[in-house]
Design an enzyme around this catalytic site. Structure first.
Site, PDB file in Angstrom:
ATOM      1  N   TYR A  29      -1.730  -0.733  10.626  1.00  0.00           N
ATOM      2  CA  TYR A  29      -1.883  -1.060   9.206  1.00  0.00           C
ATOM      3  C   TYR A  29      -0.633  -0.654   8.436  1.00  0.00           C
ATOM      4  O   TYR A  29      -0.092  -1.436   7.642  1.00  0.00           O
ATOM      5  CB  TYR A  29      -3.121  -0.341   8.665  1.00  0.00           C
ATOM      6  CG  TYR A  29      -3.424  -0.621   7.217  1.00  0.00           C
ATOM      7  CD1 TYR A  29      -4.127  -1.761   6.844  1.00  0.00           C
ATOM      8  CD2 TYR A  29      -3.024   0.263   6.215  1.00  0.00           C
ATOM      9  CE1 TYR A  29      -4.420  -2.022   5.505  1.00  0.00           C
ATOM     10  CE2 TYR A  29      -3.309   0.018   4.880  1.00  0.00           C
ATOM     11  CZ  TYR A  29      -4.009  -1.121   4.530  1.00  0.00           C
ATOM     12  OH  TYR A  29      -4.290  -1.378   3.211  1.00  0.00           O
ATOM     13  N   LYS A  73       2.175  -2.879   6.202  1.00  0.00           N
ATOM     14  CA  LYS A  73       2.456  -2.624   4.788  1.00  0.00           C
ATOM     15  C   LYS A  73       3.928  -2.258   4.565  1.00  0.00           C
ATOM     16  O   LYS A  73       4.509  -2.627   3.539  1.00  0.00           O
ATOM     17  CB  LYS A  73       1.520  -1.536   4.251  1.00  0.00           C
ATOM     18  CG  LYS A  73       0.047  -1.951   4.273  1.00  0.00           C
ATOM     19  CD  LYS A  73      -0.193  -3.281   3.545  1.00  0.00           C
ATOM     20  CE  LYS A  73      -1.651  -3.667   3.494  1.00  0.00           C
ATOM     21  NZ  LYS A  73      -1.885  -4.930   2.751  1.00  0.00           N
ATOM     22  N   SER A 113       0.858  -1.182   0.000  1.00  0.00           N
ATOM     23  CA  SER A 113       0.000   0.000   0.000  1.00  0.00           C
ATOM     24  C   SER A 113       0.891   1.228   0.000  1.00  0.00           C
ATOM     25  O   SER A 113       2.073   1.150   0.347  1.00  0.00           O
ATOM     26  CB  SER A 113      -0.879   0.004   1.257  1.00  0.00           C
ATOM     27  OG  SER A 113      -1.515   1.249   1.454  1.00  0.00           O
TER      28      SER A 113
END
Length: 265
Positions: A152, A156, A139
């Protein structure tokens, strides 16, 4: 089946996984559809030609399920896997002190450990397949850290580092490893509510800030590029490309913009 290429997709029940399955199927590939969501898996399968796909239930956190899924896929493809598409992911956010332990563990276990589990499970098939490749979905959150997405972002960044390490490590087997790094894409993750109890979603905040949200088909097209191209990281969306460029030359400006985008400025 002898000449047909094949791809094993996690998180195929929706979003980027579903769009990628459709695109590769349109281009003649045999598709291994896997997901923990049985209904989503069934819906994706219905979009693909009969005989050109196989559906397998898979929780990427479970190594035993991985072994079974890869074995089932290998039986259908004559022990070949041209691409492992490690796409399954979950998005949980909010200020870190407001995240539950369960959500923190879920994000870590699916987004990072699930990718590692997939690499180890599929590697025997990949080694037997000439020109095989692993495509990991990271991401832009793996390029620049964002407030309210700390865990998160950590996963990533981890997937990005894993990709770079494995591309070097697995070269001795002739296996390439690349990543897909989307900007915000129109998937269900954008509809998650934060941990504060507010009814507002990430999508609401992005719309307020006029932040671009890209269609899943664009991400699928970039997944195709990641499965075939010579680069290592494939950005999905012009905003993603700008963020990557900006972090090389104007990192402070990019971080400030990300804070504004996430409503933390």
């Amino acid at each position: 089946m002898s000449e047909q290429k094949c791809i094993f997709i996690t998180g195929a029940g929706s979003g980027i996984g579903r769009a990628t399955a459709q695109l590769f199927a349109e281009r003649g590939w045999f598709i291994g559809l896997t997901d923990i969501d049985a209904k989503g898996l069934e819906e994706t399968a219905a979009l693909l030609p009969e005989g050109q796909r196989i559906s397998i239930s898979l929780d990427v956190r479970d190594r035993t399920q991985w072994a079974r899924a890869v074995e089932t896929f290998g039986q259908a493809t004559n022990r070949r896997c041209h691409v492992l598409f490690n796409n399954a992911g979950v998005g949980r956010g909010g200020p870190i002190e407001e995240m539950s332990d369960e959500d923190i563990d879920l994000v870590l276990d699916v987004n990072l450990k699930g990718v590692i589990n997939g690499v180890n499970a599929a590697l025997p098939l990949l080694r037997e397949t000439a020109g095989a490749r692993i495509v990991n979905v990271a991401s832009v959150a793996g390029v620049v850290g964002a407030p309210k997405l700390a865990v998160y972002s950590a996963t990533k960044f981890g997937v990005r580092g894993l990709t770079e390490s494995l591309d070097a490590e697995l070269s001795r087997y002739g296996v390439r490893v690349t990543s897909l790094m989307p900007w915000f894409v129109d998937t269900a993750i954008l509809d998650n509510r934060d941990q504060s109890g507010s009814n507002r979603t990430l999508r609401d905040g992005l719309k307020d800030n006029q932040t671009p949200i890209y269609p899943v088909r664009l991400a699928a097209e970039r997944a195709w590029d990641a499965a075939h191209g010579a680069e290592m990281h494939y950005m999905a969306g012009k905003a993603a490309e700008r963020a990557q460029f900006g972090m090389r030359f104007f990192p402070n400006a990019v971080r400030k913009q990300i804070r504004k985008t996430m409503g933390d400025d």
